[in-house]
Design a protein around this motif. Sequence first.
Motif, PDB file in Angstrom:
ATOM      1  N   UNK B  63       0.832  -1.207   0.000  1.00  0.00           N
ATOM      2  CA  UNK B  63       0.000   0.000   0.000  1.00  0.00           C
ATOM      3  C   UNK B  63       0.866   1.258   0.000  1.00  0.00           C
ATOM      4  N   UNK B  64       1.927   1.231  -0.760  1.00  0.00           N
ATOM      5  CA  UNK B  64       2.814   2.385  -0.879  1.00  0.00           C
ATOM      6  C   UNK B  64       3.840   2.516   0.230  1.00  0.00           C
ATOM      7  N   UNK B  65       3.716   1.673   1.286  1.00  0.00           N
ATOM      8  CA  UNK B  65       4.662   1.747   2.406  1.00  0.00           C
ATOM      9  C   UNK B  65       5.797   0.760   2.205  1.00  0.00           C
ATOM     10  N   UNK B  66       6.959   1.102   2.778  1.00  0.00           N
ATOM     11  CA  UNK B  66       8.100   0.206   2.729  1.00  0.00           C
ATOM     12  C   UNK B  66       7.894  -0.902   3.775  1.00  0.00           C
ATOM     13  N   UNK B  67       7.483  -2.055   3.313  1.00  0.00           N
ATOM     14  CA  UNK B  67       7.119  -3.136   4.233  1.00  0.00           C
ATOM     15  C   UNK B  67       8.299  -3.589   5.084  1.00  0.00           C
ATOM     16  N   UNK B  68       9.481  -3.596   4.477  1.00  0.00           N
ATOM     17  CA  UNK B  68      10.653  -4.103   5.190  1.00  0.00           C
ATOM     18  C   UNK B  68      11.047  -3.228   6.378  1.00  0.00           C
ATOM     19  N   UNK B  69      10.537  -1.995   6.415  1.00  0.00           N
ATOM     20  CA  UNK B  69      10.852  -1.110   7.532  1.00  0.00           C
ATOM     21  C   UNK B  69       9.920  -1.334   8.714  1.00  0.00           C
ATOM     22  N   UNK B  70       8.879  -2.138   8.508  1.00  0.00           N
ATOM     23  CA  UNK B  70       7.885  -2.334   9.576  1.00  0.00           C
ATOM     24  C   UNK B  70       8.205  -3.559  10.434  1.00  0.00           C
ATOM     25  N   UNK B  71       7.894  -3.450  11.725  1.00  0.00           N
ATOM     26  CA  UNK B  71       8.020  -4.581  12.653  1.00  0.00           C
ATOM     27  C   UNK B  71       6.922  -5.603  12.343  1.00  0.00           C
ATOM     28  N   UNK B  72       7.137  -6.857  12.730  1.00  0.00           N
ATOM     29  CA  UNK B  72       6.117  -7.877  12.421  1.00  0.00           C
ATOM     30  C   UNK B  72       4.698  -7.490  12.857  1.00  0.00           C
ATOM     31  N   UNK B  73       4.573  -6.957  14.100  1.00  0.00           N
ATOM     32  CA  UNK B  73       3.214  -6.629  14.563  1.00  0.00           C
ATOM     33  C   UNK B  73       2.630  -5.441  13.802  1.00  0.00           C
ATOM     34  N   UNK B  74       3.522  -4.536  13.342  1.00  0.00           N
ATOM     35  CA  UNK B  74       3.027  -3.387  12.565  1.00  0.00           C
ATOM     36  C   UNK B  74       2.492  -3.858  11.212  1.00  0.00           C
ATOM     37  N   UNK B  75       3.162  -4.853  10.652  1.00  0.00           N
ATOM     38  CA  UNK B  75       2.681  -5.409   9.369  1.00  0.00           C
ATOM     39  C   UNK B  75       1.295  -6.024   9.553  1.00  0.00           C
ATOM     40  N   UNK B  76       1.137  -6.746  10.685  1.00  0.00           N
ATOM     41  CA  UNK B  76      -0.166  -7.363  10.959  1.00  0.00           C
ATOM     42  C   UNK B  76      -1.225  -6.286  11.113  1.00  0.00           C
ATOM     43  N   UNK B  77      -0.861  -5.210  11.815  1.00  0.00           N
ATOM     44  CA  UNK B  77      -1.830  -4.128  12.028  1.00  0.00           C
ATOM     45  C   UNK B  77      -2.176  -3.428  10.715  1.00  0.00           C
ATOM     46  N   UNK B  78      -1.247  -3.477   9.781  1.00  0.00           N
ATOM     47  CA  UNK B  78      -1.498  -2.881   8.465  1.00  0.00           C
ATOM     48  C   UNK B  78      -2.311  -3.822   7.569  1.00  0.00           C
ATOM     49  N   UNK B  79      -2.608  -5.023   8.065  1.00  0.00           N
ATOM     50  CA  UNK B  79      -3.508  -5.902   7.311  1.00  0.00           C
ATOM     51  C   UNK B  79      -2.877  -7.136   6.695  1.00  0.00           C
ATOM     52  N   UNK B  80      -1.626  -7.442   7.088  1.00  0.00           N
ATOM     53  CA  UNK B  80      -1.000  -8.659   6.554  1.00  0.00           C
ATOM     54  C   UNK B  80      -1.194  -9.809   7.537  1.00  0.00           C
ATOM     55  N   UNK B  81      -1.499 -10.953   7.003  1.00  0.00           N
ATOM     56  CA  UNK B  81      -1.722 -12.121   7.851  1.00  0.00           C
ATOM     57  C   UNK B  81      -1.022 -13.330   7.256  1.00  0.00           C
ATOM     58  N   UNK B  82      -0.233 -14.002   8.072  1.00  0.00           N
ATOM     59  CA  UNK B  82       0.404 -15.238   7.617  1.00  0.00           C
ATOM     60  C   UNK B  82      -0.238 -16.431   8.312  1.00  0.00           C
ATOM     61  N   UNK B  83      -0.795 -17.334   7.521  1.00  0.00           N
ATOM     62  CA  UNK B  83      -1.264 -18.609   8.080  1.00  0.00           C
ATOM     63  C   UNK B  83      -0.055 -19.536   8.036  1.00  0.00           C
ATOM     64  N   UNK B  84       0.440 -19.889   9.230  1.00  0.00           N
ATOM     65  CA  UNK B  84       1.713 -20.608   9.324  1.00  0.00           C
ATOM     66  C   UNK B  84       1.620 -22.051   8.831  1.00  0.00           C
ATOM     67  N   UNK B  85       2.748 -22.491   8.294  1.00  0.00           N
ATOM     68  CA  UNK B  85       2.832 -23.903   7.918  1.00  0.00           C
ATOM     69  C   UNK B  85       2.865 -24.770   9.182  1.00  0.00           C
ATOM     70  N   UNK B  86       3.626 -24.310  10.167  1.00  0.00           N
ATOM     71  CA  UNK B  86       3.711 -25.019  11.450  1.00  0.00           C
ATOM     72  C   UNK B  86       3.334 -24.058  12.578  1.00  0.00           C
ATOM     73  N   UNK B  87       2.045 -23.927  12.863  1.00  0.00           N
ATOM     74  CA  UNK B  87       1.630 -22.991  13.929  1.00  0.00           C
ATOM     75  C   UNK B  87       2.192 -23.451  15.285  1.00  0.00           C
TER      76      UNK B  87
END
Lengths: 441, 252
Positions: B63-87
């Motif tokens: 969404x125009x933001x530099x994703x690599x500069x964001x912390x994992x929780x910030x990415x989640x808050x921005x709407x990214x979700x990873x369904x883990x292979x091994x939860x």
Amino acid sequence: MIGLKMKWRHWYKMETTIEQRLSEQFKQQSTAWNGHSHLPIYQLKKRAFETFLQKGLPDSRDEAWKYTYLKKYLQEETENLNKNTYIFDLELFKSNYLNKKDKYFYWVLIDGKLDVSLSDCSPINGLEFNTLHSESAAQNIELPENALELIAFSLAKEHLTLHIDKIFDSNKSIQIIDIQTNKSSELNNSFINILINSEAICNIIYRPITTNEYESKLNSFINIELKNNSICNFTSIQNVNNKSYLIENKLIKQSKGSIFTNNQIALSGGLLRNNLYAVHVEQHCETNLYGLTCIAHQDHVDHNTVVDHAQPNCVSNELYKGIYDEKSTGIFNGKIIVRKDAQKTNAFQSSKNILVSDEATVNARPQLEIFADDVKCSHGCTSAQIDEKELFYLQSRGISPTLGKSMLMYAFAEDALQGIKNSDLKAEIEQTIASKLGLEW
Amino acid sequence: MLKIKDLRVSVEGKVILDGFCMEVNPGEVHAIMGPNGTGKSTLANILAGKEGYDIESGTIAYNGKDLLALEPHERALEGIFLAFQYPVEIPGVSNANFLKAAINEQRKYKGMEPIAPNDFLKLMREKMAYVEMKNDFISRSVNEGFSGGEKKRNEIFQMAMLNPQLAILDETDSGLDIDALRIVSEGVNKLRSQDNAFIVITHYQRLLNYIVPDFVHVLYGGKIVKTGGKELSLALEEKGYDWIKNEMEALV
């Protein structure tokens, strides 16, 4: 004038030993026995004090006191002795602590004396209580061995004895509140004697309280005897201000088939020293010792437990967990003795700690002394870290690292509370821990 | 929504992704297929912000933001979700407390008040039905003692609760029996909309029968070597990955 005062204080500290101060206390108290001092109980108290004087206080030469320099704590004088503004707010106390009459029988000790009006002194089915002045006060009592137990026994102004019988309804828990309101720098002492008859079942909570802001020092001795096939679930909650010191001594004697569970919950206090000694005097006993420590500031917690397997076919389980933040320190000294005749003993012990800050320290020392050959024993200590994989999982769901760490610490603590059977009490403790960890649930 | 350009990633000196490019727009479902060890899970982990990867070059814009500069929780808050292979299993944290915390972090981020307990319970019940979760699930610890299928269902359930904009499903089909596969896929399909997008990482075409992709990419040697529609996954199923390997080697 100020100079003079300072000098005097200096002199006082140099010249008066703790033993002398305690002797003075004992002398003062025994004047109140006038006309009764010939009674067996007073004779016993006198002997206890004399025995203490011969022994003296433990110091760092004693293995069990290596990390807690007791004299330093006892010597320390209270700073605000001259402030006279404090008034014990009875109504507030009642609404904060005595508000669940449907769930608990309350016994309230105020500055070492039983407050009859606040305690459940009316007859209770299967529960009988005695005080120091009861005729049976000296019954069942042997002279304790360790110095602090001797001090508590001889100097306690009250001897609260509870006899619990088979017909007692264990759906209601017994809660003993030991509140210190005085502003003396002297050591306060409590002696509580709990006798659990055959097949009786009881939940007991011991809650020492110091009034906010005021420092106090409390040394309590809780003697518990479990007769055949009786069950006792005991919880001590220590959550006092950082200037207060609590020393708790528990002596547990278990007869055939009895089950004793102790939950030692250490949440706050300048010094929390807990000595627990459980001995199996007959076969087929079970002893469960759980401990949860969650402290910060410069609080110092020292757990000392001994399980004495003196008889065959007994089981003991021990799980102590600790979360140490800021400059707090923790000690866990857990000894399991398996005597020569104690074959078929099963004894397990585990101590796990998380150091939240770099400045917190923990010393954990499990000790096994096994003299029998057909036994199963295990012990272990770990200093745990927050699991990075778990933290990442939480973070990947939008949970900040700070909150995530708190959640994981809360989870870490949880299984040390498994021994608490009273759900109301468990919820209260969980709530306190959650808020200490900054969780809002 | 997501633009990955010339990404080069290594782990302990070994290059995993090299020259990786990809673009995802709202409403799209992208499938990424490929043989073992080609960097599929690396891609998923990098998007979620897992540590341990050395990003040597390239950019990821979200969404125009530099994703690599964001912390994992910030990415989640921005709407990214990873369904883990091994939860992972988190003993002592109940599913309810876990999700309540996650939802409230999201609400805080959006400047909203914490969710009311009743609303939360209602939401949970509603979404549990998506993946046919049993009632006792609420009080159980996160993934503790869950079967493989239950763990994967829990991932989809969490996704339903958090309603992400971009969901990455990392081999969600692995270890699932036919019924669980159907439940999981139906869960995903219910969440599909014009506003969100999915990246579905899988070895097998099977999953794509249920979750029909708009694009199928083949990842090989650290980059996407072939892109097509659903028919590409069918061709792969039939010919195997050797077909791609041979084709690639022929190019060299």
